[in-house]
Structures are given as structure tokens and as C-alpha cells.
Design an enzyme around this catalytic site. Sequence first.
Site, PDB file in Angstrom:
ATOM      1  N   SER A 153       0.856  -1.189   0.000  1.00  0.00           N
ATOM      2  CA  SER A 153       0.000   0.000   0.000  1.00  0.00           C
ATOM      3  C   SER A 153       0.889   1.235   0.000  1.00  0.00           C
ATOM      4  O   SER A 153       2.039   1.179   0.440  1.00  0.00           O
ATOM      5  CB  SER A 153      -0.899   0.009   1.243  1.00  0.00           C
ATOM      6  OG  SER A 153      -1.573   1.236   1.378  1.00  0.00           O
ATOM      7  N   TYR A 166      -2.906  -0.751  10.146  1.00  0.00           N
ATOM      8  CA  TYR A 166      -2.847  -1.143   8.730  1.00  0.00           C
ATOM      9  C   TYR A 166      -1.574  -0.598   8.082  1.00  0.00           C
ATOM     10  O   TYR A 166      -0.844  -1.333   7.411  1.00  0.00           O
ATOM     11  CB  TYR A 166      -4.081  -0.633   7.994  1.00  0.00           C
ATOM     12  CG  TYR A 166      -4.080  -0.979   6.523  1.00  0.00           C
ATOM     13  CD1 TYR A 166      -4.465  -2.243   6.091  1.00  0.00           C
ATOM     14  CD2 TYR A 166      -3.699  -0.038   5.560  1.00  0.00           C
ATOM     15  CE1 TYR A 166      -4.465  -2.566   4.735  1.00  0.00           C
ATOM     16  CE2 TYR A 166      -3.696  -0.350   4.214  1.00  0.00           C
ATOM     17  CZ  TYR A 166      -4.081  -1.615   3.804  1.00  0.00           C
ATOM     18  OH  TYR A 166      -4.069  -1.929   2.466  1.00  0.00           O
TER      19      TYR A 166
END
Length: 248
Positions: A153, A166
Site C-alpha cells: 500500500s 494497517y
Amino acid sequence: MYDYDARPDLLAERVILVTGAGRGIGEAAASAFAAHGATVLLLGRTESHLDELYDRIEAAGQPQPVVVPFDLEIARPEHYAELAAMIEREFGRLDGLLHNASIIGPRMALEQLPGIEFARVMNINVNAMFLLTQALLPLLRASEDASLVFTSSSVGRKGRAYWGAYGVSKFATEGLMQTLADELENTAPNVRANSVNPGGTRTGMRAQAFPAENPEVNPTPQEIMPVYLYLMGPDSKGVNGQALSARA
């Protein structure tokens, strides 16, 4: 999008496992791999979603996939060993592993993030990924040309406030990929490891993270598949330890 035109038989005869195959990017990747000739192992928690994908792949006349119901949140080391034994028994090797399954967890300041939530995200996004990789490495080594792909990400490449566990987990994903790639370079040159940042994509996870965003502004998971096909196929042989992006 990543500029790569995959030939129809790119993944013929290859055996590839995809985690989080029931929905989103994992579903699109499994479908794309099967459409290019791979036998795909569909790993996920919700068996009904995997069954739906199985039926679509089979109806399209593509190589028969394998449904692997597997809950990464509660799996123990013996469950990973059992999975590896099944793959060895049925196929004798593994040519590709796409780590895609993850959860987003609470988006909030680390100062307020409950420890139990941090631990849950890290368990699914990092610990399970490590245990699965470790269990399946002997099968990847048995392949003539194997590829490990880690879904990362943008918040795992540059820290961003309020992305909680996350973001931290995706930094760990990059670290695991880089460490593994460096180890494999000399000990198993037939196995490569790389990461992909898919960017904003029209998935349920994206909608959870940005509920007010118009989903139409982002590409579909199917539109970002070129980079995944490139990394899983023989054209990326020799590419190792790289952090790629699905969107230019």
C-alpha cells in the site's frame, strides 16, 4: 495502469495460490491467473465466495481451481503444515503465491488505538503472511520458476497519520518482502519476491476506508491486473526485491 500485455498462455501449467481470493483484488487476480492458464488455489475465509469464483472459472473452461477454506485469523502452525502437505500431495510444487488477504482495522491515531485491535491487524496482515510463506517456501523452491507477490500500500511506503495498524502492517509487508528477496537471491535464485502497491482501487476495503469517496474515480481490480500478471509470469524472471505500483 502498469503497461504490460500478457499473452493468453502466460501462466499455462503453473500452480498459484491466492489469499483473500473471495473478493476484491484477490478475486480479480485469481480470475486473471486462471484465464491465462494457471491452476489457482483459492484461499479465503468465506467458502461461499470461493465457491462462486470456482464456478465461474470452471464455466469458462479454464483449469479447474481448488477451493481452500482457511481462516488466517485463527490458523495455527499445524494448519499451515497441513495446507503445505496437501499442495505437495496434489501438485508437488507451487509456482506462485500472491499474498493479498488483509484487514484495514480502525483508522485512528496510534495514541488512541486499542492494543487488541493493533494485535488483530498485525496477526492477519503480517503474522499469518509470514507463517504461510514459511510453510510454502519448500514448495516454491521445488518450482523451476516461482514468484512471491506481496500486496502492499502507499501507506506502507510512506507513513501517513491515522492509518493505524494497517499502515504499520504494510511497512512490515515491505520489510518481509525485502528480507526474503535478499535471502533467496543466493539460496534459491529460482524464487523471486516483490511487492505491489495497487493504489486506490474500487474494492470493499477502499469503501470502508473512504466511505464518502465516489468509487467511480478509482479503477476496478480487473484494470490493475497487468502488474500482477507480469510478476507471476516468466517475463519477470530476475526481478527480485522490487516495490512496484499497479498505477503509473
